[in-house]
Design a protein around this motif. Structure first.
Motif, short mmCIF file in Angstrom:
data_model
loop_
_atom_site.label_atom_id
_atom_site.label_comp_id
_atom_site.label_asym_id
_atom_site.label_seq_id
_atom_site.Cartn_x
_atom_site.Cartn_y
_atom_site.Cartn_z
N LYS A 167 -33.13 20.35 5.94
CA LYS A 167 -33.04 20.12 4.40
C LYS A 167 -34.35 19.36 4.12
N ALA A 168 -34.86 18.48 4.61
CA ALA A 168 -35.89 17.71 4.15
C ALA A 168 -36.91 18.56 4.20
N SER A 179 -37.06 21.91 3.94
CA SER A 179 -37.00 22.83 2.66
C SER A 179 -37.47 22.13 1.45
N SER A 180 -37.23 21.02 1.29
CA SER A 180 -37.32 20.16 -0.04
C SER A 180 -38.96 19.99 -0.26
N THR A 181 -39.80 20.22 0.57
CA THR A 181 -41.12 20.17 0.38
C THR A 181 -41.82 21.46 0.45
N GLU A 220 -39.73 12.91 3.94
CA GLU A 220 -39.81 14.49 3.99
C GLU A 220 -41.15 14.95 4.20
N CYS A 248 -35.51 26.77 9.40
CA CYS A 248 -36.88 26.16 8.64
C CYS A 248 -38.04 26.06 9.46
#
Ligand SMILES: Nc1ncnc2c1ncn2[C@@H]1O[C@H](COP(=O)(O)OP(=O)(O)O)[C@@H](O)[C@H]1O
Ligand SMILES: O=C(CO)[C@@H](O)[C@H](O)COP(=O)(O)O
Length: 444
Positions: free
Chosen positions: A356-357, A359-361, A401, A437
């Motif tokens: 998730k981290a 994908s958040s960048t 992240e 990811c």
């Protein structure tokens, strides 16, 4: 009656895995034994012992034998039809070595089917902790070997690689120089791959050309041991290594032990085992021009090549499929364990959170860049954590992240730089459960 099947084994750094396929190449069985978790009595971390000098890295050889006992028992309990296995082969982590004590061949040939293998073989090893690929304690032996054969480039031209600390010839030279009596009481030296094949064969299995090219001892063009390299490492070494063979050689039938204890057919054939990277090249059916990246304990990048030019960086190995061809290999020591460490620091030990981290960048990480080497890297030779912000200034930390993306992009950038030198097309092999990811970043 159950259909015929074929077994493949992987004796790798952190676990022993087995897979069975049928004649349509469908997977019909899969299992694994995780060394740390399933064999806690050996007290390994990531399947290995890191010694106090931080350079010496070994694994207990009996742990590998006990893992085999354990996985076979699991297969038996699950009702696996051993009698349907027509042939088996496998792979081992590269470069690691196993030292069989004088007289062990008789024990190996005559193991009792009433006992698990690790009980019968417990006195067979003159070195109980096998040096493995993570070891980097042989710098002096490497210098001596390069000097003895006329320099690093000359050694690479003969064996496919300049001297590397994890390569088996240098490990053998260290054992001989530090413990000559242990070396003298050794009748056979196996690689992890040929050791595993020996367990199934009930006799010493030969070293195959491909895995044999990770020793700094084999003339990769002629496929014979190099006398000058052997002599530079230890006396009487050729006899202890046996004759190397093509990686796809059929070595013989399975040892009666397996028929009596598990019900294997006595006709089940043992095909030579090889290194895990050569086995991946074969298993992925790589063709000339493809590049594969493996994300295991180590990260590796490898490709099929026809006309190699051995250089001071990277390795040329004999090709496991076609004895006229070669494979090029780059190995990165800071692979999964480095990712695990950052996952634990920045994502509460969860791959989902890590994912998730990531994908958040955004791709490119807004110019933030990092190089992460908890242990001395092989390619390039570097250590430490190095972070740079978008202004190219060195910084001591990143938000979580940003750290995760910097790690993944830094690791893949290093591979890409080398890939650009070596070819163009990227395939992927590795842990089948690896976070999607991470794969996405690799392909971006
Ligand atoms: N979902 C995941 N994403 C990324 N890495 C993972 C994931 N699951 C497991 N791993 C990593 O894969 C590594 C094991 O890979 P594997 O190829 O089985 O190793 P080896 O064959 O060298 O023993 C472990 O170090 C683990 O951290
Ligand atoms: O040293 C090398 C290749 O030169 C490593 O790739 C080992 O072969 C270990 O493999 P894994 O256990 O990481 O798959």
């Amino acid at each position: 009656m159950a259909a015929p099947c074929y077994l493949g084994w992987d004796f790798s750094t952190q676990q022993l895995k087995v897979i069975a396929i049928d004649e349509q190449l469908r997977v019909v069985y899969e299992d694994n034994v995780h060394f740390d978790k399933d064999l806690p009595e050996f007290r390994t971390q990531g399947g290995v012992y890191i010694h106090s000098d931080r350079l010496t890295v070994t694994s207990p050889v009996l742990m590998w034998v006990k893992a085999l006992d354990m996985i076979l028992e699991k297969m038996k309990s699950s009702g696996f039809k051993f009698s349907q296995v027509r042939a088996l082969s496998g792979a081992g982590q590269q470069h690691g070595s196993v030292y069989w004590k004088k007289g062990s061949i008789q024990i190996l040939k005559n193991v009792s089917s009433k006992l698990p293998l690790h009980q019968s073989l417990k006195a067979c090893f003159s070195v109980s902790n096998s040096p493995i690929w993570m070891d980097s304690s042989t710098a002096s032996q490497c210098s001596a070997l390069e000097k003895a054969v006329g320099g690093a480039q000359h050694l690479a031209s003969i064996t496919g690689s300049r001297a590397y600390e994890r390569f088996t010839g240098n490990q053998i030279a260290k054992i001989y120089s530090q413990n000559p009596e242990v070396y003298m009481e050794t009748e056979r030296i196996s690689l992890v791959s040929s050791f595993a094949a020996s367990l199934f064969l009930g006799a010493y299995a030969p070293i195959d050309y491909s895995d044999g090219s990770g020793m700094n001892l084999l003339q990769i063009w002629e496929k014979v041991w190099s006398v000058s390299c052997l002599n530079a490492c230890a006396p009487g070494l050729e006899e202890k290594l046996g004759c190397p063979v093509p990686s796809h050689s059929v070595l013989g039938p399975i040892s009666p032990y397996y028929s009596q204890r598990y019900g294997f057919s006595p006709d089940c054939k043992i095909v030579a085992f090889t290194g895990d990277n050569p086995a991946s090249l074969a298993g992925m059916r790589l063709q000339e021009g493809d590049i594969a990246i493996s994300l295991g304990t180590s990260d590796t990048l490898f490709l099929w090549i026809q006309e190699p030019t051995p250089a001071l960086e990277g390795h040329i190995l004999c090709n496991p499929v076609d004895s006229q061809a070669y494979m090029a290999l780059l190995c990165f020591k800071n692979g999964s364990l480095m990712r695990e460490r950052i996952r634990d620091d920045c994502a509460s030990g969860s791959w989902d959170e890590f994912s998730k981290a990531l994908s958040s960048t955004v791709a490119g990480n807004n110019g933030n860049l990092g190089f992460y080497f908890d242990v001395m890297e092989i390619t390039p030779e570097a250590v430490g954590i190095h972070r740079f912000n978008r202004h190219n200034q060195k910084v001591s930390d990143f938000p979580k992240e940003v750290e995760i993306r910097a790690l993944i992009e830094g690791q893949f950038m290093a591979k890409r730089i080398h890939a650009e030198k070596l070819g163009y097309k990227v395939n992927f092999r590795g842990n089948h459960s690896v976070t999607p990811c991470i794969l996405f970043c690799l392909c971006a």
